[in-house]
Design a protein around this motif. Structure first.
Motif, PDB file in Angstrom:
ATOM      1  N   VAL A  74      37.496  52.581  47.463  1.00  0.00           N
ATOM      2  CA  VAL A  74      37.950  51.183  47.555  1.00  0.00           C
ATOM      3  C   VAL A  74      39.111  50.977  46.590  1.00  0.00           C
ATOM      4  O   VAL A  74      39.042  51.396  45.424  1.00  0.00           O
ATOM      5  CB  VAL A  74      36.801  50.202  47.233  1.00  0.00           C
ATOM      6  CG1 VAL A  74      37.289  48.763  47.304  1.00  0.00           C
ATOM      7  CG2 VAL A  74      35.657  50.413  48.222  1.00  0.00           C
ATOM      8  N   ALA A  75      40.177  50.313  47.056  1.00  0.00           N
ATOM      9  CA  ALA A  75      41.406  50.175  46.255  1.00  0.00           C
ATOM     10  C   ALA A  75      41.280  49.152  45.135  1.00  0.00           C
ATOM     11  O   ALA A  75      42.107  49.110  44.242  1.00  0.00           O
ATOM     12  CB  ALA A  75      42.577  49.819  47.163  1.00  0.00           C
ATOM     13  N   PHE A  76      40.273  48.240  45.165  1.00  0.00           N
ATOM     14  CA  PHE A  76      40.125  47.239  44.113  1.00  0.00           C
ATOM     15  C   PHE A  76      38.694  47.264  43.586  1.00  0.00           C
ATOM     16  O   PHE A  76      37.776  47.722  44.241  1.00  0.00           O
ATOM     17  CB  PHE A  76      40.490  45.847  44.617  1.00  0.00           C
ATOM     18  CG  PHE A  76      39.715  45.410  45.837  1.00  0.00           C
ATOM     19  CD1 PHE A  76      38.500  44.763  45.719  1.00  0.00           C
ATOM     20  CD2 PHE A  76      40.222  45.651  47.099  1.00  0.00           C
ATOM     21  CE1 PHE A  76      37.791  44.366  46.828  1.00  0.00           C
ATOM     22  CE2 PHE A  76      39.519  45.255  48.226  1.00  0.00           C
ATOM     23  CZ  PHE A  76      38.288  44.612  48.095  1.00  0.00           C
ATOM     24  N   THR A  77      38.536  46.699  42.373  1.00  0.00           N
ATOM     25  CA  THR A  77      37.241  46.713  41.710  1.00  0.00           C
ATOM     26  C   THR A  77      36.460  45.442  42.019  1.00  0.00           C
ATOM     27  O   THR A  77      36.975  44.511  42.643  1.00  0.00           O
ATOM     28  CB  THR A  77      37.431  46.821  40.185  1.00  0.00           C
ATOM     29  OG1 THR A  77      38.111  45.647  39.723  1.00  0.00           O
ATOM     30  CG2 THR A  77      38.249  48.056  39.824  1.00  0.00           C
ATOM     31  N   VAL A  78      35.244  45.414  41.528  1.00  0.00           N
ATOM     32  CA  VAL A  78      34.411  44.218  41.700  1.00  0.00           C
ATOM     33  C   VAL A  78      35.039  43.031  40.977  1.00  0.00           C
ATOM     34  O   VAL A  78      35.010  41.895  41.462  1.00  0.00           O
ATOM     35  CB  VAL A  78      32.984  44.489  41.168  1.00  0.00           C
ATOM     36  CG1 VAL A  78      32.139  43.217  41.231  1.00  0.00           C
ATOM     37  CG2 VAL A  78      32.323  45.601  41.961  1.00  0.00           C
TER      38      VAL A  78
END
Length: 410
Positions: A74-78
């Motif tokens: 996934v390219a972005f975090t939580v």
């Protein structure tokens, strides 16, 4: 039997290969034609089964990754996802403050983009703490980004109703509390009246000034649309109570008026006997005889309402609230106030200082005469005409200088 045999004698039977019991080549070809589709169907079935197995394996692998490592690839975090939610989602409860950008205005208000599912609306009556007819009067134009308060919801289309006025009211009350704590004098415009006093506008808020707290004897009608110097008496936002005193403000201003001091004033009105000058909220009288050493037959030829000028305090009756002013004492040469008032104002402080020194010397001489036969006092008269420790400053209670001889006559 013999005859029957004779009958069959001479008959010729076709060869066995040509009889109807033989297997013909074309029948063999038909069997081969049926066998080919069956083989193809089996091959297709095997390919589809393989694809289904691969797809099943793919889904099983994906499920396992989601279960064991959901963020892999996934390219972005939580945190990024949470920030995105906060950016495009907000609390729409009444009283909540939101940021928005104006993108359209009309005669009734403005449409505001607050990143909600629908646009929000700012009615013109909620655009400012002051009364306006169009939002553009207070700088609300397309492209303006501002903080708004949610004050309602339009049930017809579920759009939100915004307000700038509510936020400005909060800031105005906070400002009034600060000014009260600093005990400063403010200017308030009289915008209304009732049987108990007048209503004054300060920081956009309407406050009450009781008649008992107004220093002048002017009527409510005379005070309407005029500005009064005021001090805060009560600031209560919860009870919406804002009370002012003009008397306290005037007392502070009057305490700063020293006899012989030069102040800046504005001509309020002209009368046959003189001009009334506003000096910091206090009305002083510049008598026609105190305008210039030269005779002034028509005050209007020298002064006009609205003119700004420098005047010197001649006397101050605190009990009656009367202040006498002079420009005559500030003239470098007699008649300058008529011929060249600019020069008078440029030299005002210098001329006033000279005047105060002469008054101080005259006072010192008078006291010296009183103490001439009292050597035990220890006071002596200096060569400058100053008696003992007496300072050159005037006494705190002030003197009435209206009858002091002219400078050239001293």
């Amino acid at each position: 039997m013999a005859s029957m045999a004779q009958q069959f004698t001479g008959l010729r039977c076709p060869p066995l290969s040509s009889s109807r019991f033989s297997v013909k080549p074309k029948q063999t070809q038909k069997v081969g034609a049926f066998a080919s589709p069956i083989v193809s169907a089996v091959a297709v079935s095997n390919a589809q089964t393989k694809d289904r197995l691969e797809l099943k394996k793919m889904f099983e692998d994906a499920y396992e990754r989601c279960r064991t490592a959901p963020m892999e690839g996934v390219a972005f975090t939580v945190e990024d996802f949470q920030n995105a939610l906060e950016k495009y989602d907000f609390d729409s409860e009444l009283g909540t403050k939101v940021k928005g950008t104006v993108f359209c205005t009309d005669g009734n208000g403005a449409l505001v983009d607050i990143t909600a599912k629908s646009s929000a609306y700012l009615p013109v009556q909620e655009a400012s703490i002051h009364k306006i007819k169009h939002v553009e009067e207070v700088g609300i134009v397309p492209g303006l980004r501002e903080e708004f308060m949610i004050i309602g919801e339009n049930e017809a289309d579920d759009s939100l109703i915004l307000s700038l006025r509510s936020i400005q009211y909060e800031l105005a009350w906070e400002r009034c509390r600060q000014l009260q704590a600093e005990d400063v004098v403010v200017k308030g415009k009289v915008v209304g009246a009732n049987k108990g006093g007048v209503v004054a506008l300060v920081e956009g808020l309407r406050g009450f000034v009781p008649f008992s707290q107004i220093s002048s004897k002017s009527t409510a009608e005379e005070l309407l649309d005029k500005e009064l110097p005021l001090k805060f008496v009560e600031v209560d936002e919860e009870q919406s109570r804002l009370v002012f005193s003009n008397r306290k403000a005037m007392a502070d201003s009057q305490a700063q008026l020293g006899i012989g001091s030069v102040v800046l004033g504005t001509v309020q009105s002209l009368k046959p006997y003189g001009a009334f000058i506003d000096i910091g909220g206090i009305n002083g009288l510049l008598h026609v005889s105190q305008i210039s050493h030269d005779r002034v037959s028509d005050i209007a030829t020298v002064l006009q309402p609205g003119d700004t000028l420098k005047v010197m305090i001649l006397s101050h009756d605190r009990e009656r609230g009367r202040v006498s002013l002079s420009t005559k004492k500030l003239e470098p040469t007699p008649g300058d106030m008529i011929r060249n008032p600019t020069l008078v104002f440029e030299k005002a402080e210098e001329m006033a200082q000279t005047f105060r020194q002469r008054i101080a010397q005259a006072e010192a001489m008078a006291r010296a005469d009183m103490l001439r036969f009292q050597p035990e006092s220890g006071l002596t008269l200096s060569s400058d005409g100053i008696l003992g420790p007496l300072a050159s400053d005037l006494p705190a209670e002030g003197l009435d200088l209206s009858d002091v001889p002219e400078a050239e006559e001293v």
